[in-house]
Design a protein around this motif. Structure first.
Motif, PDB file in Angstrom:
ATOM      1  N   THR A 163       0.798  -1.225   0.000  1.00  0.00           N
ATOM      2  CA  THR A 163       0.000   0.000   0.000  1.00  0.00           C
ATOM      3  C   THR A 163       0.830   1.275   0.000  1.00  0.00           C
ATOM      4  OG1 THR A 163      -0.161  -0.192   2.417  1.00  0.00           O
ATOM      5  CG2 THR A 163      -1.990  -1.079   1.117  1.00  0.00           C
ATOM      6  N   LEU A 164       2.140   1.182   0.189  1.00  0.00           N
ATOM      7  CA  LEU A 164       2.981   2.376   0.080  1.00  0.00           C
ATOM      8  C   LEU A 164       2.907   2.899  -1.358  1.00  0.00           C
ATOM      9  CD1 LEU A 164       6.037   1.139   2.175  1.00  0.00           C
ATOM     10  CD2 LEU A 164       4.346   2.849   2.854  1.00  0.00           C
ATOM     11  N   PRO A 165       2.794   4.210  -1.563  1.00  0.00           N
ATOM     12  CA  PRO A 165       2.435   4.737  -2.884  1.00  0.00           C
ATOM     13  C   PRO A 165       3.533   4.758  -3.941  1.00  0.00           C
ATOM     14  CG  PRO A 165       2.728   6.539  -1.325  1.00  0.00           C
ATOM     15  CD  PRO A 165       2.825   5.271  -0.532  1.00  0.00           C
ATOM     16  N   ARG A 166       4.808   4.735  -3.553  1.00  0.00           N
ATOM     17  CA  ARG A 166       5.879   4.869  -4.543  1.00  0.00           C
ATOM     18  C   ARG A 166       6.600   3.533  -4.726  1.00  0.00           C
ATOM     19  NH1 ARG A 166       3.158   8.641  -5.493  1.00  0.00           N
ATOM     20  NH2 ARG A 166       3.585  10.797  -4.879  1.00  0.00           N
ATOM     21  N   ARG A 167       6.827   3.167  -5.993  1.00  0.00           N
ATOM     22  CA  ARG A 167       7.561   1.939  -6.294  1.00  0.00           C
ATOM     23  C   ARG A 167       8.754   2.279  -7.159  1.00  0.00           C
ATOM     24  NH1 ARG A 167       5.274  -2.701 -10.186  1.00  0.00           N
ATOM     25  NH2 ARG A 167       6.694  -1.719 -11.689  1.00  0.00           N
ATOM     26  N   MET A 168       9.919   1.732  -6.815  1.00  0.00           N
ATOM     27  CA  MET A 168      11.156   1.992  -7.558  1.00  0.00           C
ATOM     28  C   MET A 168      11.839   0.678  -7.894  1.00  0.00           C
ATOM     29  SD  MET A 168      12.708   5.036  -5.181  1.00  0.00           S
ATOM     30  CE  MET A 168      14.268   4.966  -6.053  1.00  0.00           C
ATOM     31  N   PHE A 169      12.430   0.630  -9.083  1.00  0.00           N
ATOM     32  CA  PHE A 169      13.291  -0.481  -9.477  1.00  0.00           C
ATOM     33  C   PHE A 169      14.679  -0.131  -8.955  1.00  0.00           C
ATOM     34  CE2 PHE A 169      14.910  -2.970 -13.458  1.00  0.00           C
ATOM     35  CZ  PHE A 169      15.356  -3.991 -12.625  1.00  0.00           C
ATOM     36  N   ALA A 170      15.070  -0.745  -7.836  1.00  0.00           N
ATOM     37  CA  ALA A 170      16.256  -0.299  -7.112  1.00  0.00           C
ATOM     38  C   ALA A 170      17.556  -0.883  -7.633  1.00  0.00           C
ATOM     39  CB  ALA A 170      16.107  -0.633  -5.624  1.00  0.00           C
ATOM     40  N   GLY A 171      17.492  -1.992  -8.352  1.00  0.00           N
ATOM     41  CA  GLY A 171      18.725  -2.581  -8.850  1.00  0.00           C
ATOM     42  C   GLY A 171      18.505  -4.002  -9.301  1.00  0.00           C
ATOM     43  N   ALA A 172      19.552  -4.611  -9.849  1.00  0.00           N
ATOM     44  CA  ALA A 172      19.455  -5.979 -10.339  1.00  0.00           C
ATOM     45  C   ALA A 172      20.839  -6.582 -10.444  1.00  0.00           C
ATOM     46  CB  ALA A 172      18.760  -6.029 -11.699  1.00  0.00           C
ATOM     47  N   SER A 173      20.868  -7.908 -10.454  1.00  0.00           N
ATOM     48  CA  SER A 173      22.095  -8.672 -10.687  1.00  0.00           C
ATOM     49  C   SER A 173      21.773  -9.696 -11.776  1.00  0.00           C
ATOM     50  CB  SER A 173      22.543  -9.374  -9.400  1.00  0.00           C
ATOM     51  OG  SER A 173      23.706 -10.141  -9.624  1.00  0.00           O
ATOM     52  N   ILE A 174      22.542  -9.664 -12.872  1.00  0.00           N
ATOM     53  CA  ILE A 174      22.213 -10.448 -14.062  1.00  0.00           C
ATOM     54  C   ILE A 174      23.403 -11.337 -14.425  1.00  0.00           C
ATOM     55  CG2 ILE A 174      21.421 -10.330 -16.463  1.00  0.00           C
ATOM     56  CD1 ILE A 174      20.785  -7.278 -15.745  1.00  0.00           C
ATOM     57  N   ARG A 175      23.114 -12.601 -14.723  1.00  0.00           N
ATOM     58  CA  ARG A 175      24.139 -13.541 -15.182  1.00  0.00           C
ATOM     59  C   ARG A 175      23.772 -14.012 -16.591  1.00  0.00           C
ATOM     60  NH1 ARG A 175      22.550 -15.070 -10.350  1.00  0.00           N
ATOM     61  NH2 ARG A 175      21.594 -17.010 -11.052  1.00  0.00           N
ATOM     62  N   PHE A 176      24.732 -13.916 -17.494  1.00  0.00           N
ATOM     63  CA  PHE A 176      24.517 -14.296 -18.885  1.00  0.00           C
ATOM     64  C   PHE A 176      25.189 -15.656 -19.132  1.00  0.00           C
ATOM     65  CE2 PHE A 176      24.751  -9.662 -18.579  1.00  0.00           C
ATOM     66  CZ  PHE A 176      23.536  -9.289 -19.125  1.00  0.00           C
ATOM     67  N   HIS A 177      24.374 -16.700 -19.267  1.00  0.00           N
ATOM     68  CA  HIS A 177      24.909 -18.048 -19.437  1.00  0.00           C
ATOM     69  C   HIS A 177      25.120 -18.409 -20.903  1.00  0.00           C
ATOM     70  CE1 HIS A 177      24.388 -18.747 -15.201  1.00  0.00           C
ATOM     71  NE2 HIS A 177      23.090 -18.500 -15.270  1.00  0.00           N
ATOM     72  N   ARG A 178      24.218 -17.954 -21.753  1.00  0.00           N
ATOM     73  CA  ARG A 178      24.328 -18.239 -23.181  1.00  0.00           C
ATOM     74  C   ARG A 178      23.518 -17.201 -23.944  1.00  0.00           C
ATOM     75  NH1 ARG A 178      20.972 -23.652 -24.668  1.00  0.00           N
ATOM     76  NH2 ARG A 178      21.611 -22.922 -26.723  1.00  0.00           N
ATOM     77  N   ALA A 190      34.673  -6.312 -23.367  1.00  0.00           N
ATOM     78  CA  ALA A 190      34.498  -7.701 -23.805  1.00  0.00           C
ATOM     79  C   ALA A 190      33.057  -8.086 -23.508  1.00  0.00           C
ATOM     80  CB  ALA A 190      35.463  -8.628 -23.066  1.00  0.00           C
ATOM     81  N   PRO A 191      32.571  -9.200 -24.074  1.00  0.00           N
ATOM     82  CA  PRO A 191      31.218  -9.659 -23.742  1.00  0.00           C
ATOM     83  C   PRO A 191      31.063  -9.891 -22.243  1.00  0.00           C
ATOM     84  CG  PRO A 191      32.053 -10.813 -25.668  1.00  0.00           C
ATOM     85  CD  PRO A 191      33.211 -10.040 -25.107  1.00  0.00           C
ATOM     86  N   LEU A 192      29.910  -9.535 -21.722  1.00  0.00           N
ATOM     87  CA  LEU A 192      29.659  -9.642 -20.294  1.00  0.00           C
ATOM     88  C   LEU A 192      29.218 -11.051 -19.908  1.00  0.00           C
ATOM     89  CD1 LEU A 192      27.622  -6.332 -19.727  1.00  0.00           C
ATOM     90  CD2 LEU A 192      30.082  -6.696 -19.433  1.00  0.00           C
ATOM     91  N   THR A 193      29.710 -11.525 -18.781  1.00  0.00           N
ATOM     92  CA  THR A 193      29.178 -12.754 -18.191  1.00  0.00           C
ATOM     93  C   THR A 193      28.248 -12.436 -17.025  1.00  0.00           C
ATOM     94  OG1 THR A 193      31.118 -12.989 -16.749  1.00  0.00           O
ATOM     95  CG2 THR A 193      31.176 -14.117 -18.882  1.00  0.00           C
ATOM     96  N   SER A 194      28.402 -11.249 -16.447  1.00  0.00           N
ATOM     97  CA  SER A 194      27.460 -10.794 -15.421  1.00  0.00           C
ATOM     98  C   SER A 194      27.494  -9.282 -15.358  1.00  0.00           C
ATOM     99  CB  SER A 194      27.786 -11.391 -14.043  1.00  0.00           C
ATOM    100  OG  SER A 194      28.924 -10.770 -13.473  1.00  0.00           O
TER     101      SER A 194
END
Length: 271
Positions: free
Chosen positions: A82-97, A226-230
């Motif tokens: 019910t809190l009125p504000r929503r934020m995308f605070a961050g992420a951690s991404i792994r690229f396998h293929r 270089a290509p990212l793995t994460s």
């Protein structure tokens, strides 16, 4: 003392473990539009744009399911905080293929945790979501996303430009750039395109540059090596349209710096 109903908070915590599965053909032109929106190579058949998987599995609310702020109404996959504000605070991404265009992929999302905390700015609810994108039953991308829900808070002030030079690559997006990124990601949150709403309803002095847009630019800077793995990033302060942004990298670490010298987003890449 918490102003939130403890029973409601417990109900939100019970969303942990909830899953959702979506299937989609990874269509070429959707990815090309995303590449153009982040100023990347339009030849996506040969060059995947930074964080290009964000071109797929977009939210699909109907008009009647939009809240006044442009976000989908609460109560879908995410808990109805019910809190009125929503934020995308961050992420951690792994690229396998690499993802294969023109072929079906499956994204499985799971709510990993829901946490209620009291911070300096008031009550906060953190929601962590894991998203796995697979093709042929083999995981291609694993992403952990972090959302934060908060109260309205006091109006924000426009940062004063620093009197000292700031190192880094200059980036100055304009209104058209924000619109194109919103369109490419089907993001209808009004703080990115509706100035009267952003100022009068959410207390911002100007339009807000999307956090994912900033992350994509930092990822582009990182993958020149270089290509990212994460790749991981954390939003730390808002960036307002019309003010200069400096992007810089030191080894695996990257930063987006506001005109006042504050770090708006930090990132880390591996190769």
């Amino acid at each position: 003392m918490s102003a939130l109903d403890p029973a409601a908070v417990d109900q939100w915590r019970n969303y942990a473990g909830r899953t959702e599965e979506r299937r989609q053909i990874l269509e070429l032109e959707s990815l090309r539009r995303f590449a153009l929106a982040v100023d990347s190579d339009r030849d996506v058949e040969r060059h995947m744009p930074p964080l290009g998987h964000w071109a797929f599995f977009l939210p699909e609310p109907e008009d009647r399911d939009l809240a006044p702020d442009g976000h989908p109404k609460k109560g879908g996959f995410l808990p109805p905080v019910t809190l009125p504000r929503r934020m995308f605070a961050g992420a951690s991404i792994r690229f396998h293929r690499s993802l294969v265009l023109g072929k079906e992929a499956v994204m499985t999302s799971m709510i990993k945790s829901v946490e209620h905390k009291n911070g300096r700015s008031g009550e906060l609810v953190f929601v962590t979501v894991e998203r796995i994108i697979a093709q042929d039953d083999i995981n291609a991308i694993a992403e952990t996303q972090n959302y934060v829900f908060r109260g309205e808070g006091p109006p924000a002030l426009l940062p004063e430009p620093s009197a000292h030079p700031i190192d880094g690559e200059l980036w100055q997006p304009n209104e058209a750039n924000l619109f194109r990124f919103s369109a490419a990601t089907f993001n209808s949150h009004r703080i990115h395109y509706d100035l009267p709403y952003a100022q009068q309803e959410e207390g911002y002095p100007a339009l807000i540059v999307h956090g994912p847009y900033i992350a994509a630019r930092l990822a582009e800077l990182a993958q020149r090596e270089a290509p990212l793995t994460s790749f991981s990033f954390r939003a730390q302060a808002p960036i307002f349209l019309g003010q200069s942004i400096r992007l810089r990298r030191d080894g695996a670490a990257g930063e987006a710096i506001r005109c006042d010298g504050a770090v708006a987003m930090s990132s880390t890449a591996t190769y």
